[in-house]
Design an enzyme around this catalytic site. Structure first.
Site, short mmCIF file in Angstrom:
data_model
loop_
_atom_site.label_atom_id
_atom_site.label_comp_id
_atom_site.label_asym_id
_atom_site.label_seq_id
_atom_site.Cartn_x
_atom_site.Cartn_y
_atom_site.Cartn_z
N HIS A 122 -7.12 4.70 25.60
CA HIS A 122 -7.04 6.19 26.43
C HIS A 122 -6.68 6.22 27.30
CE1 HIS A 122 -9.66 9.70 27.01
NE2 HIS A 122 -9.58 10.17 25.33
N ASP A 199 -15.26 -0.27 25.08
CA ASP A 199 -14.38 1.51 24.74
C ASP A 199 -14.84 1.48 23.43
OD1 ASP A 199 -14.45 4.19 24.52
OD2 ASP A 199 -12.76 3.88 25.22
N LYS A 225 -19.42 12.33 20.35
CA LYS A 225 -18.92 11.49 19.45
C LYS A 225 -19.60 11.08 17.87
CE LYS A 225 -14.53 10.52 22.15
NZ LYS A 225 -13.85 12.42 21.34
N CYS A 362 -4.86 11.68 24.75
CA CYS A 362 -5.41 11.10 25.98
C CYS A 362 -4.64 9.67 25.88
CB CYS A 362 -6.83 11.36 26.24
SG CYS A 362 -7.23 12.61 26.81
#
Length: 408
Positions: A122, A199, A225, A362
């Protein structure tokens, strides 16, 4: 498609989410998850009868809110297998967590040092390192992917050098749903003398996380999320690393003493939490963690795997559809229709009450690897069911009819 397949999580979970009223097939959980009523209630209670500042007041309500705030930190630590709650830093989201590491830990890097990323990252796990590169002269290496869209660990290991100081990779790709072999990557990185940042944005709500078993040094994820509120996230770091890192922002709460001559700083995690924190966000995050743990992450993983399998089977029967990523992706399926822009796919699906994401997500470097400018992406959550998959497939079939393609 076979709609009699038993799902690991009851379809009645849809009723927990007021945002899904109106027979909406919401398939954009990878962007942001809908919120269960228990999370909304926790936020309302925190803003209402329980509201007070934390870490400052001596009155009872402030002391109680401070206790709940720190209990939430402990809940997060247990959720990801951290050794101590003091390793949990509250941030605005994974993006801020990565930037914190880049700007604080990254101060020790010098020209010629290297950071290793992967081709599926990302932008939030690319741009902070480029900013650091532009300031310090470090270099960035990029590990390629396997044919089915996983991080190629063999190739990643070959890119490690004595100058590699950090490997920073996504646990689960936000485009492909592929799951990285973090434990193996960590072993290889540590053998080369490098640290590992993970991540975990797409992983936190989908798979079991144990940061110690993974061998990570830093782990970040965002609350929104994970069925929690926006504006709150987590940076986990090994205690010794956090203790060695300077503050990256200055202000209240992160200090021990202040004079015009000198300031001394609080130990982690307070050192990295300048200013009044997102109190209600932390309460909402704790409620979200309680919610997913009551269902069970393993059950959620199996539920989403069933939905992805059904969706891949349904879409693979439609002419001109290309599916991206591995067959066992974690809750995420990206696809393209020959001759149709993903934005048109998303618009036509929306007319049928089906919400997907369309764009580069992204992850523009990954789009270049895939050879497309953008993809359509369906991503599943605990509230989705096989009817949502059927509506997705019917909507895609409608797209192919409108644009003149047919079924296989």
């Amino acid at each position: 498609m076979n709609v009699t397949v038993a799902l690991p999580v009851a379809a009645s979970r849809k009723d927990d989410f007021p945002g899904l009223a109106g027979n909406w097939a919401y398939l954009d959980t990878a962007a942001t998850a809908q919120k269960p009523q228990v999370v909304i209630d926790a936020i309302a209670k925190a803003y209402g009868p329980d509201y007070a500042t934390v870490h400052r007041g001596v009155y009872e309500r402030s002391a109680t809110m401070t206790l709940r705030f720190e209990e939430a930190r402990e809940s997060v630590a247990r959720f990801i297998g951290a050794a101590s709650a003091s390793e949990i830093v509250f941030v605005r989201g994974a993006t801020e967590g990565i930037n914190l590491v880049a700007q604080s830990w990254g101060q020790r890097l010098v020209a010629g040092d290297r950071i290793l990323l992967s081709a599926l990252e990302h932008h939030s796990n690319i741009v902070p390192w480029q900013l650091l590169r532009d300031r310090t002269g470090i270099e960035i290496d990029v590990a390629p992917l396997t044919v089915d869209g996983r991080i190629d660990v063999d190739a990643l290991e070959a890119l490690l050098t004595p100058r590699t100081k950090l490997v920073s990779i996504a646990h689960v790709s936000n485009v492909l749903g592929s799951v990285a072999d973090v434990a193996r990557i960590s072993r290889a990185a540590h053998a080369a003398g490098a640290l590992v940042l993970v991540d975990g944005c797409q992983a936190a709500a989908r798979i079991v996380i144990d940061v110690q078993a993974l061998g990570a040094d830093f782990y970040v994820f965002s609350g929104h999320k994970l069925y929690g509120p926006t504006g709150i996230g987590v940076l986990w770091g090994r205690a010794d690393l956090l203790d060695s890192m300077p503050p990256w922002q200055g202000g209240g709460a992160m200090i021990e003493t202040v004079s015009f001559e000198k300031t001394t700083y609080a130990p982690p995690p307070q050192r990295f939490e300048a200013g009044t924190p997102h109190i209600t966000g932390v309460m909402g995050l704790a409620a979200a963690i309680d919610y997913v743990q009551a269902i069970g992450i393993e059950a959620i993983s199996a539920h989403e795997a069933t939905l992805v399998k059904a969706a891949r089977a349904a879409l693979s029967r439609i002419n001109s559809v290309t599916l991206f990523g591995p067959d066992d992706s974690a809750g995420i399926l990206s696809f393209a229709i020959e001759g149709v822009h993903p934005h048109d796919i998303g618009t036509i699906l929306d007319e049928s009450g089906v919400a997907i994401r369309a764009g580069h997500h992204c992850a523009q470097p990954l789009m270049n690897v895939l050879g497309v400018p953008a993809t359509a992406r369906a991503s599943f959550g605990v509230y989705n069911d096989l009817d949502d998959v059927a509506r997705l497939a019917a909507g895609v079939e409608r797209v192919t009819r409108i644009f003149g393609t047919g079924s296989k």
